[in-house]
Design a protein around this motif. Structure first.
Motif, PDB file in Angstrom:
ATOM      1  N   LEU A  18      -8.270  -7.545  -3.748  1.00  0.00           N
ATOM      2  CA  LEU A  18      -8.705  -6.186  -4.082  1.00  0.00           C
ATOM      3  C   LEU A  18      -8.222  -5.819  -5.482  1.00  0.00           C
ATOM      4  N   PRO A  19      -9.030  -5.068  -6.236  1.00  0.00           N
ATOM      5  CA  PRO A  19      -8.699  -4.759  -7.636  1.00  0.00           C
ATOM      6  C   PRO A  19      -7.332  -4.097  -7.818  1.00  0.00           C
ATOM      7  N   GLU A  20      -6.643  -4.552  -8.862  1.00  0.00           N
ATOM      8  CA  GLU A  20      -5.380  -3.967  -9.310  1.00  0.00           C
ATOM      9  C   GLU A  20      -4.301  -3.937  -8.233  1.00  0.00           C
ATOM     10  N   THR A  21      -4.361  -4.919  -7.323  1.00  0.00           N
ATOM     11  CA  THR A  21      -3.335  -5.017  -6.290  1.00  0.00           C
ATOM     12  C   THR A  21      -2.217  -5.920  -6.776  1.00  0.00           C
ATOM     13  N   THR A  22      -0.981  -5.509  -6.495  1.00  0.00           N
ATOM     14  CA  THR A  22       0.190  -6.321  -6.798  1.00  0.00           C
ATOM     15  C   THR A  22       0.985  -6.514  -5.516  1.00  0.00           C
ATOM     16  N   GLU A  23       1.695  -7.624  -5.463  1.00  0.00           N
ATOM     17  CA  GLU A  23       2.602  -7.883  -4.347  1.00  0.00           C
ATOM     18  C   GLU A  23       4.010  -7.749  -4.892  1.00  0.00           C
ATOM     19  N   ARG A  24       4.769  -6.886  -4.251  1.00  0.00           N
ATOM     20  CA  ARG A  24       6.150  -6.684  -4.671  1.00  0.00           C
ATOM     21  C   ARG A  24       6.962  -6.359  -3.437  1.00  0.00           C
ATOM     22  N   GLY A  25       8.133  -6.914  -3.356  1.00  0.00           N
ATOM     23  CA  GLY A  25       8.982  -6.648  -2.203  1.00  0.00           C
ATOM     24  C   GLY A  25       9.246  -5.159  -2.047  1.00  0.00           C
ATOM     25  N   SER A  26       9.320  -4.726  -0.799  1.00  0.00           N
ATOM     26  CA  SER A  26       9.667  -3.334  -0.531  1.00  0.00           C
ATOM     27  C   SER A  26      11.174  -3.162  -0.710  1.00  0.00           C
ATOM     28  N   HIS A  27      11.693  -2.013  -0.366  1.00  0.00           N
ATOM     29  CA  HIS A  27      13.118  -1.748  -0.576  1.00  0.00           C
ATOM     30  C   HIS A  27      14.027  -2.750   0.140  1.00  0.00           C
ATOM     31  N   ASP A  28      13.547  -3.344   1.224  1.00  0.00           N
ATOM     32  CA  ASP A  28      14.348  -4.356   1.912  1.00  0.00           C
ATOM     33  C   ASP A  28      13.851  -5.767   1.594  1.00  0.00           C
ATOM     34  N   ASP A  29      13.141  -5.887   0.476  1.00  0.00           N
ATOM     35  CA  ASP A  29      12.681  -7.173  -0.065  1.00  0.00           C
ATOM     36  C   ASP A  29      11.709  -7.917   0.847  1.00  0.00           C
ATOM     37  N   LEU A  30      10.979  -7.186   1.667  1.00  0.00           N
ATOM     38  CA  LEU A  30       9.918  -7.778   2.478  1.00  0.00           C
ATOM     39  C   LEU A  30       8.607  -7.649   1.713  1.00  0.00           C
ATOM     40  N   PRO A  31       7.634  -8.523   1.979  1.00  0.00           N
ATOM     41  CA  PRO A  31       6.367  -8.436   1.246  1.00  0.00           C
ATOM     42  C   PRO A  31       5.678  -7.085   1.440  1.00  0.00           C
ATOM     43  N   ALA A  32       5.157  -6.567   0.329  1.00  0.00           N
ATOM     44  CA  ALA A  32       4.421  -5.302   0.345  1.00  0.00           C
ATOM     45  C   ALA A  32       3.363  -5.369  -0.742  1.00  0.00           C
ATOM     46  N   TRP A  33       2.219  -4.757  -0.477  1.00  0.00           N
ATOM     47  CA  TRP A  33       1.109  -4.789  -1.428  1.00  0.00           C
ATOM     48  C   TRP A  33       0.773  -3.374  -1.850  1.00  0.00           C
ATOM     49  N   ARG A  34       0.559  -3.214  -3.161  1.00  0.00           N
ATOM     50  CA  ARG A  34       0.333  -1.897  -3.744  1.00  0.00           C
ATOM     51  C   ARG A  34      -0.893  -1.917  -4.642  1.00  0.00           C
ATOM     52  N   VAL A  35      -1.554  -0.766  -4.736  1.00  0.00           N
ATOM     53  CA  VAL A  35      -2.607  -0.575  -5.727  1.00  0.00           C
ATOM     54  C   VAL A  35      -2.097   0.510  -6.665  1.00  0.00           C
ATOM     55  N   ARG A  36      -1.965   0.151  -7.949  1.00  0.00           N
ATOM     56  CA  ARG A  36      -1.395   1.059  -8.948  1.00  0.00           C
ATOM     57  C   ARG A  36      -0.117   1.710  -8.427  1.00  0.00           C
ATOM     58  N   ASP A  37       0.748   0.873  -7.896  1.00  0.00           N
ATOM     59  CA  ASP A  37       2.075   1.254  -7.416  1.00  0.00           C
ATOM     60  C   ASP A  37       2.072   2.117  -6.152  1.00  0.00           C
ATOM     61  N   LYS A  38       0.938   2.234  -5.493  1.00  0.00           N
ATOM     62  CA  LYS A  38       0.886   2.965  -4.219  1.00  0.00           C
ATOM     63  C   LYS A  38       0.786   1.960  -3.076  1.00  0.00           C
ATOM     64  N   LEU A  39       1.779   1.990  -2.218  1.00  0.00           N
ATOM     65  CA  LEU A  39       1.866   1.076  -1.087  1.00  0.00           C
ATOM     66  C   LEU A  39       0.676   1.257  -0.147  1.00  0.00           C
ATOM     67  N   PHE A  40       0.035   0.142   0.259  1.00  0.00           N
ATOM     68  CA  PHE A  40      -1.054   0.273   1.233  1.00  0.00           C
ATOM     69  C   PHE A  40      -0.907  -0.647   2.444  1.00  0.00           C
ATOM     70  N   VAL A  41      -0.303  -1.807   2.328  1.00  0.00           N
ATOM     71  CA  VAL A  41       0.051  -2.635   3.486  1.00  0.00           C
ATOM     72  C   VAL A  41       1.406  -3.289   3.220  1.00  0.00           C
TER      73      VAL A  41
END
Length: 134
Positions: A18-41
């Motif tokens: 999906l466009p402009e999606t990044t994967e970055r660990g959440s606060h507990d370093d678990l996988p999290a995916w964001r679009v323009r820095d907004k968490l979605f899954v």
């Protein structure tokens, strides 16, 4: 159940397509995916308070957190397929659902992740993506 059940590899592949999606660990370093820095899954293992609230219904497998457009959609998912979708008191009043990843098929997961992305993407980005895929 139709077809193979989903895995974290499927979540990663679907989300990152999906466009402009990044994967970055959440606060507990678990996988999290964001679009323009907004968490979605995100990977959302159950915590002790979740397990206490769910009791015997607490799943043992992997749990995906997903944003939904609104509480009405959340309630519909919970009612339609309680074997797949659930929630905990932590998410009361929040437009998110928890998903038993090992009980959802890839087509349904793709729809869920895409809708989560649309719920969080900026309006122009969402409209451009919708236009490109229609």
């Amino acid at each position: 159940m139709v077809g193979p059940m989903a895995s974290w590899d499927d979540v990663r592949r679907i989300a990152l397509a999906l466009p402009e999606t990044t994967e970055r660990g959440s606060h507990d370093d678990l996988p999290a995916w964001r679009v323009r820095d907004k968490l979605f899954v995100w990977d959302r293992p159950l915590r002790g308070t979740d397990r206490a609230a769910l009791g015997a219904a607490a799943p043992d497998g992997p749990v995906l957190g997903a944003r939904v457009p609104d509480l009405g959609v959340k309630e519909a998912l919970l009612a339609d397929d309680p074997a797949v979708y659930f929630t905990t008191p932590h998410f009361d009043g929040h437009p998110s659902v928890l998903v038993r990843l090992d009980r959802i098929g890839v087509p349904e997961l793709t729809e869920l992740i895409t809708e989560a992305w649309y719920a969080r993407a900026p309006k122009r980005l969402a409209a451009a993506h919708r236009a490109a895929t229609d």
